[in-house]
Design an enzyme around this catalytic site. Sequence first.
Site, short mmCIF file in Angstrom:
data_model
loop_
_atom_site.label_atom_id
_atom_site.label_comp_id
_atom_site.label_asym_id
_atom_site.label_seq_id
_atom_site.Cartn_x
_atom_site.Cartn_y
_atom_site.Cartn_z
N THR A 135 0.82 -1.21 0.00
CA THR A 135 0.00 0.00 0.00
C THR A 135 0.85 1.26 0.00
OG1 THR A 135 -1.53 1.26 1.38
CG2 THR A 135 -0.12 -0.28 2.52
N ASP A 136 0.28 2.34 -0.51
CA ASP A 136 0.97 3.63 -0.46
C ASP A 136 1.05 4.19 0.96
OD1 ASP A 136 -1.71 4.30 -0.13
OD2 ASP A 136 -1.76 5.81 -1.72
N GLU A 137 0.27 3.60 1.88
CA GLU A 137 0.24 4.14 3.25
C GLU A 137 1.56 3.93 3.98
OE1 GLU A 137 -3.05 3.11 5.64
OE2 GLU A 137 -4.51 3.43 4.05
N TYR A 179 -2.08 -0.71 10.97
CA TYR A 179 -2.19 -1.37 9.66
C TYR A 179 -1.01 -1.00 8.76
CZ TYR A 179 -3.40 -1.73 4.71
OH TYR A 179 -3.35 -1.97 3.36
N LYS A 220 2.11 -3.30 7.22
CA LYS A 220 2.41 -3.45 5.79
C LYS A 220 3.84 -2.98 5.49
CE LYS A 220 0.04 -4.64 2.88
NZ LYS A 220 -0.33 -5.97 2.32
P1 NAD Z 1 -9.73 -7.32 2.03
O1 NAD Z 1 -9.76 -7.09 3.50
O2 NAD Z 1 -10.94 -7.02 1.22
O3 NAD Z 1 -9.37 -8.85 1.74
C1 NAD Z 1 -8.35 -9.52 2.45
C2 NAD Z 1 -8.50 -11.01 2.18
O4 NAD Z 1 -7.43 -11.68 2.89
C3 NAD Z 1 -9.81 -11.61 2.71
O5 NAD Z 1 -10.38 -12.49 1.78
C4 NAD Z 1 -9.40 -12.36 3.97
O6 NAD Z 1 -10.22 -13.49 4.26
C5 NAD Z 1 -7.99 -12.78 3.60
N1 NAD Z 1 -7.17 -13.01 4.81
C6 NAD Z 1 -7.05 -12.21 5.89
N2 NAD Z 1 -6.24 -12.79 6.80
C7 NAD Z 1 -5.81 -13.97 6.24
C8 NAD Z 1 -4.95 -14.99 6.67
N3 NAD Z 1 -4.34 -14.94 7.88
N4 NAD Z 1 -4.74 -16.05 5.86
C9 NAD Z 1 -5.35 -16.13 4.65
N5 NAD Z 1 -6.19 -15.18 4.20
C10 NAD Z 1 -6.42 -14.11 4.98
O7 NAD Z 1 -8.47 -6.53 1.51
P2 NAD Z 1 -8.25 -5.79 0.10
O8 NAD Z 1 -8.76 -4.41 0.21
O9 NAD Z 1 -8.69 -6.68 -0.98
O10 NAD Z 1 -6.64 -5.71 0.10
C11 NAD Z 1 -5.87 -6.77 -0.44
C12 NAD Z 1 -4.40 -6.40 -0.36
O11 NAD Z 1 -4.16 -5.20 -1.08
C13 NAD Z 1 -3.90 -6.15 1.06
O12 NAD Z 1 -2.60 -6.67 1.17
C14 NAD Z 1 -3.88 -4.64 1.17
O13 NAD Z 1 -2.90 -4.21 2.09
C15 NAD Z 1 -3.51 -4.24 -0.25
N6 NAD Z 1 -3.98 -2.92 -0.70
C16 NAD Z 1 -5.30 -2.57 -0.57
C17 NAD Z 1 -5.73 -1.34 -1.07
C18 NAD Z 1 -7.18 -0.90 -1.00
O14 NAD Z 1 -7.50 0.20 -1.38
N7 NAD Z 1 -8.09 -1.74 -0.52
C19 NAD Z 1 -4.82 -0.48 -1.68
C20 NAD Z 1 -3.47 -0.87 -1.77
C21 NAD Z 1 -3.07 -2.10 -1.30
O1 DAU Z 2 -4.17 3.89 0.34
C1 DAU Z 2 -4.38 2.52 0.26
C2 DAU Z 2 -5.23 2.06 1.43
O2 DAU Z 2 -6.55 2.52 1.17
C3 DAU Z 2 -5.21 0.55 1.63
O3 DAU Z 2 -3.92 0.16 2.00
C4 DAU Z 2 -6.21 0.12 2.71
O4 DAU Z 2 -6.26 -1.28 2.79
C5 DAU Z 2 -7.58 0.66 2.33
O5 DAU Z 2 -8.51 0.35 3.35
C6 DAU Z 2 -7.52 2.18 2.14
O6 DAU Z 2 -7.22 2.82 3.38
P1 DAU Z 2 -8.00 4.16 3.84
O7 DAU Z 2 -7.92 4.25 5.31
O8 DAU Z 2 -7.57 5.32 3.02
O9 DAU Z 2 -9.50 3.75 3.33
P2 DAU Z 2 -10.94 3.91 3.98
O10 DAU Z 2 -11.91 3.43 2.96
O11 DAU Z 2 -11.02 3.32 5.34
O12 DAU Z 2 -11.09 5.48 4.14
C7 DAU Z 2 -10.89 6.36 3.04
C8 DAU Z 2 -10.97 7.78 3.57
O13 DAU Z 2 -12.32 8.05 3.99
C9 DAU Z 2 -10.11 8.04 4.81
O14 DAU Z 2 -9.64 9.38 4.74
C10 DAU Z 2 -11.09 7.90 5.98
C11 DAU Z 2 -12.38 8.41 5.38
N1 DAU Z 2 -13.64 7.83 5.89
C12 DAU Z 2 -13.74 6.48 5.99
C13 DAU Z 2 -14.93 5.90 6.40
C14 DAU Z 2 -15.05 4.40 6.53
C15 DAU Z 2 -14.72 8.67 6.17
O15 DAU Z 2 -14.63 9.90 6.05
N2 DAU Z 2 -15.90 8.10 6.55
C16 DAU Z 2 -16.06 6.75 6.69
O16 DAU Z 2 -17.16 6.29 7.03
#
Ligand code: NAD
Ligand code: DAU
Length: 347
Positions: free
Chosen positions: A136-138, A163, A167
């Site tokens: 992630t970019d975080e 989190y 990562k």
């Molecule tokens: P998500 O929470 O939707 O899915 C995570 C999946 O991993 C789920 O299916 C869960 O059951 C599985 N999981 C969790 N713990 C596990 C374990 N111990 N063993 C096996 N499986 C397990 O997450 P996502 O949003 O799809 O993110 C996927 C990946 O991408 C993560 O590594 C996250 O850090 C990265 N990522 C997410 C975002 C975003 O915007 N969501 C952006 C950049 C990177």
């Molecule tokens: O940048 C990549 C990341 O993006 C991933 O690594 C994470 O897995 C993914 O969850 C996401 O993280 P954020 O914390 O940015 O996403 P989230 O959807 O939780 O929140 C997006 C923005 O919206 C953040 O500034 C918090 C805000 N927010 C979130 C929720 C759930 C609100 O204002 N209201 C809300 O109800």
Amino acid sequence: MRPILADRTLPRLHGVQHVLVTGGAGFIGANFVHHLLSHTDAVVTVLDKLTYAANEAALAELPADRCLLVVGDVADASIVDPLVAEHDTVVHFAAESHNDNSLDDPAPFVQTNLVGTFTILEAVRRTGARMHHVSTDEVYGDLELDDPKRFTEDTPYQPSSPYSASKAGSDHLVRAWVRSFGVAATISNCSNNYGPWQHIEKFIPRQITNVLDGGRPKLYGTGANVRDWIHVDDHSSAVQTILERGRIGETYLIGADGEKSNLEVVRLILRLMGRSEDDFDHVTDRAGHDLRYAIESGKLRLELGWEPTYQDFEAGLAQTIEWYREHEDWWRPHKEATEAGYAAKGQ
Ligand code: NAD
Ligand code: DAU
């Protein structure tokens, strides 16, 4: 056909890539599995613990002879080792992914994101499989709103939440295993994804489903925080590009120039759904809330020739709204408990 829930692996097919996708039942993992099956001849095994965040339904229509679901923990070497030994490539998505949850209980984030990645790395060290680590970019912390700079592959790590710290640690493990043990791995750090199958705890699906329920979007703090949105299909195509053309040991940032404040996104959702743009609530801010993320993805574009397909955020968001409208049976069972959890924290 449904993928088979089984403790066996898919048969080896000569000349075909066998890809193990960890977390392949999650939001991005499941979209990636669909992408891989429709753009390549690969056969895929999904390894997923099926936590609360998993979408088994997202895998339900996939052909059983090309996609197998193994239910298990990435931190369990007794499951991981034999599975990795059967695959040429491991794409590692599995993680605990929600910042708010990591503030409530960091323990599973350390276990899955750090110990899980360590377990995968030890397995690929033994077998020589190619690995791609999805991050992630975080890990880079946050930027000021008026900072002209964006994150690059050279930005120092400065994670804010449990989190993002977990990562960041997992990225460091991957780099150490590449340098010390010659593991054939690449890393990508992507910005915020949106699209189908995203859990309704996350910002965009939470607000869409609030509006579908006749409720109001909930904005943390002022809503000035900026996220750099990318459609999940573009994340998938970027990971595929890195698998095919990425240089071993390298890190690639993935982003689609999609910076928007949370306030702008909430107003757009309300307008696209036919409601007044002022029809939202400000709620308690997230502790340590990162202000802004922004990705400079020139390395991926110039070196590997990747380009995002979704250039129009409004069109992608409208499509996503329609998807949630049509899949109420999928999100409805989780809505009440998710909102109760937020309400208990004043969010
Ligand atoms: P998500 O929470 O939707 O899915 C995570 C999946 O991993 C789920 O299916 C869960 O059951 C599985 N999981 C969790 N713990 C596990 C374990 N111990 N063993 C096996 N499986 C397990 O997450 P996502 O949003 O799809 O993110 C996927 C990946 O991408 C993560 O590594 C996250 O850090 C990265 N990522 C997410 C975002 C975003 O915007 N969501 C952006 C950049 C990177
Ligand atoms: O940048 C990549 C990341 O993006 C991933 O690594 C994470 O897995 C993914 O969850 C996401 O993280 P954020 O914390 O940015 O996403 P989230 O959807 O939780 O929140 C997006 C923005 O919206 C953040 O500034 C918090 C805000 N927010 C979130 C929720 C759930 C609100 O204002 N209201 C809300 O109800």
